[in-house]
Design a protein around this motif. Structure first.
Motif, short mmCIF file in Angstrom:
data_model
loop_
_atom_site.label_atom_id
_atom_site.label_comp_id
_atom_site.label_asym_id
_atom_site.label_seq_id
_atom_site.Cartn_x
_atom_site.Cartn_y
_atom_site.Cartn_z
N UNK A 204 0.82 -1.21 0.00
CA UNK A 204 0.00 0.00 0.00
C UNK A 204 0.86 1.27 0.00
N UNK A 205 2.16 1.08 0.16
CA UNK A 205 3.08 2.23 0.15
C UNK A 205 3.85 2.21 -1.17
N UNK A 206 3.64 3.20 -1.99
CA UNK A 206 4.28 3.23 -3.30
C UNK A 206 5.78 3.07 -3.24
N UNK A 207 6.42 3.62 -2.22
CA UNK A 207 7.88 3.57 -2.11
C UNK A 207 8.38 2.16 -1.80
N UNK A 208 7.50 1.30 -1.34
CA UNK A 208 7.91 -0.05 -0.91
C UNK A 208 7.59 -1.12 -1.95
N UNK A 209 6.69 -0.82 -2.87
CA UNK A 209 6.23 -1.82 -3.83
C UNK A 209 7.39 -2.37 -4.66
N UNK A 210 8.20 -1.49 -5.18
CA UNK A 210 9.33 -1.91 -6.03
C UNK A 210 10.26 -2.85 -5.28
N UNK A 211 10.51 -2.55 -4.01
CA UNK A 211 11.40 -3.39 -3.20
C UNK A 211 10.84 -4.80 -3.06
N UNK A 212 9.52 -4.92 -2.89
CA UNK A 212 8.89 -6.23 -2.78
C UNK A 212 8.98 -7.00 -4.09
N UNK A 213 8.58 -6.35 -5.17
CA UNK A 213 8.49 -7.03 -6.46
C UNK A 213 9.85 -7.43 -7.01
N UNK A 214 10.88 -6.67 -6.67
CA UNK A 214 12.21 -6.95 -7.21
C UNK A 214 13.06 -7.79 -6.27
N UNK A 216 14.56 -10.89 -5.45
CA UNK A 216 14.78 -12.04 -6.32
C UNK A 216 15.56 -13.16 -5.64
N UNK A 217 15.36 -14.37 -6.16
CA UNK A 217 16.12 -15.52 -5.70
C UNK A 217 17.35 -15.71 -6.55
N UNK A 218 18.05 -16.84 -6.35
CA UNK A 218 19.28 -17.10 -7.09
C UNK A 218 19.03 -17.26 -8.58
N UNK A 219 17.80 -17.68 -8.97
CA UNK A 219 17.49 -17.87 -10.38
C UNK A 219 17.11 -16.56 -11.07
N UNK A 220 17.08 -15.48 -10.31
CA UNK A 220 16.77 -14.18 -10.89
C UNK A 220 15.30 -13.85 -10.95
N UNK A 221 14.45 -14.78 -10.56
CA UNK A 221 13.01 -14.54 -10.56
C UNK A 221 12.57 -13.90 -9.24
N UNK A 226 6.40 -15.12 -7.11
CA UNK A 226 6.20 -16.57 -7.14
C UNK A 226 5.34 -17.03 -5.98
N UNK A 227 5.69 -16.54 -4.79
CA UNK A 227 4.92 -16.92 -3.60
C UNK A 227 3.48 -16.43 -3.71
N UNK A 228 3.30 -15.19 -4.13
CA UNK A 228 1.96 -14.59 -4.18
C UNK A 228 1.04 -15.35 -5.14
N UNK A 229 1.57 -15.73 -6.31
CA UNK A 229 0.73 -16.37 -7.32
C UNK A 229 0.57 -17.87 -7.10
N UNK A 230 1.32 -18.43 -6.17
CA UNK A 230 1.18 -19.85 -5.86
C UNK A 230 0.06 -20.02 -4.83
N UNK A 261 7.04 -6.50 -13.37
CA UNK A 261 6.87 -7.96 -13.36
C UNK A 261 6.53 -8.44 -14.77
N UNK A 262 6.54 -9.75 -14.97
CA UNK A 262 6.25 -10.28 -16.30
C UNK A 262 4.81 -9.98 -16.70
N UNK A 263 4.57 -9.99 -18.00
CA UNK A 263 3.21 -9.76 -18.52
C UNK A 263 2.25 -10.83 -18.01
N UNK A 264 2.72 -12.09 -17.96
CA UNK A 264 1.88 -13.19 -17.48
C UNK A 264 1.45 -12.96 -16.04
N UNK A 265 2.42 -12.57 -15.23
CA UNK A 265 2.12 -12.36 -13.81
C UNK A 265 1.15 -11.19 -13.63
N UNK A 266 1.37 -10.14 -14.39
CA UNK A 266 0.50 -8.96 -14.28
C UNK A 266 -0.93 -9.30 -14.69
#
Length: 290
Positions: A204-214, A216-221, A226-230, A261-266
């Protein structure tokens, strides 16, 4: 005015929790009742903006004394720890929306913040973990808990981010998002719901959204996406609703996450938003960030 500017009431309550010019200890009978009342005064102070300047000064003086007094309190047992958690979180919320000097003082009080935010000694106490996490979410973004939240009771982006990082520091100096996702995968529903509350507050905080979405794990995803959509990782109705609320916050107009994020995820998030909490993901979660 009575609660915020009553010197005699403040002095009496502080005396009972062991804060006084006299050498007194925490009252074993009435101490926690006084602590809970002081907590409620902080809650009143957060949303009280149209008070006299003299009243405001007395309230700020109370916050300073209350902060010092909390250092000497050593809660034992679940009930006492819950009272302590709510006391510190409401003190922090009050200081965060008062003066710059007071917010700086409480953000630099690592002892108090660690005592509030540490999950390390609560391994078998999901209720306490949930209380810690939910109280943090209420300070970071009070608007998700109170519909008609006044903008002046909302902490600044700097304070929200500072508290989020303090949460990581209090838990073995880990990345705060890593700590949250660990709690979000807990077998205990109470702890998961607490973690969802913080994630929703951050979303809900615009300044924090990017930090959450980016994050990443060792595979770069994006591990967070991944957790949210599972949806296989949450079976309760309360949990599904809570994850839906996170998606709802992420898709707010002012966040503009499409390029992060990816188009699929969006598109999957958009479909979830349209169909509601009961929606089932239509693509494999491990492909959602390709």
């Amino acid at each position: 005015e009575f609660l915020l500017g009553n010197d005699k009431l403040h002095s009496g309550l502080l005396y009972l929790i062991g804060s006084s010019s006299e050498n007194v200890e925490f009252d074993p009978i009435n101490g926690y009742a006084a602590l809970r009342l002081l907590t409620e005064i902080c809650r009143v102070g957060i949303s009280s903006n149209s008070v006299l300047e003299s009243t405001k000064n007395k309230f700020h003086s109370l916050l300073e004394s209350f902060q010092k007094a909390l250092h000497s309190i050593e809660p034992r047992g679940e009930s006492e720890r819950l009272s302590y958690i709510y006391a510190v979180s409401n003190l922090v919320a009050s200081c965060a929306t008062s003066t710059e000097e007071m917010s700086k003082s409480v953000l630099q009080d690592t002892t108090l913040l660690h005592g509030w935010l540490s999950l390390l000694s609560r391994s078998s106490q999901p209720k306490l973990k949930s209380a810690i996490l939910s109280s943090l979410s209420q300070v970071i973004e009070p608007g998700i808990w109170r519909e008609e939240e006044d903008a002046c009771t909302r902490p600044s982006d700097y304070i929200s981010l500072s508290l989020y990082h303090a949460f990581g520091e209090a838990n073995n100096q880990k990345d705060p998002t890593e700590c949250l996702l660990a709690s979000a995968k807990s077998p205990f529903v109470e702890e998961r719901l607490g973690a969802y509350n913080v994630l929703r507050a951050m979303a809900s905080r615009g300044c924090c959204v990017r930090m959450l979405l980016l994050y990443k794990g060792e595979d770069g995803n994006s591990i967070f996406v991944e957790w949210l959509l599972n949806q296989d990782n949450e079976s309760t109705n309360e949990g599904r609703q809570a994850k839906y609320n996170i998606v709802e916050s992420l898709l707010a107009d002012n966040n503009n996450i499409e390029g992060l994020i990816s188009t699929k995820a969006f598109r999957e998030m958009q479909l979830w938003m349209k169909r509601g909490p009961a929606h089932t993901t239509t693509i494999p979660w491990d492909l959602a960030t390709e």
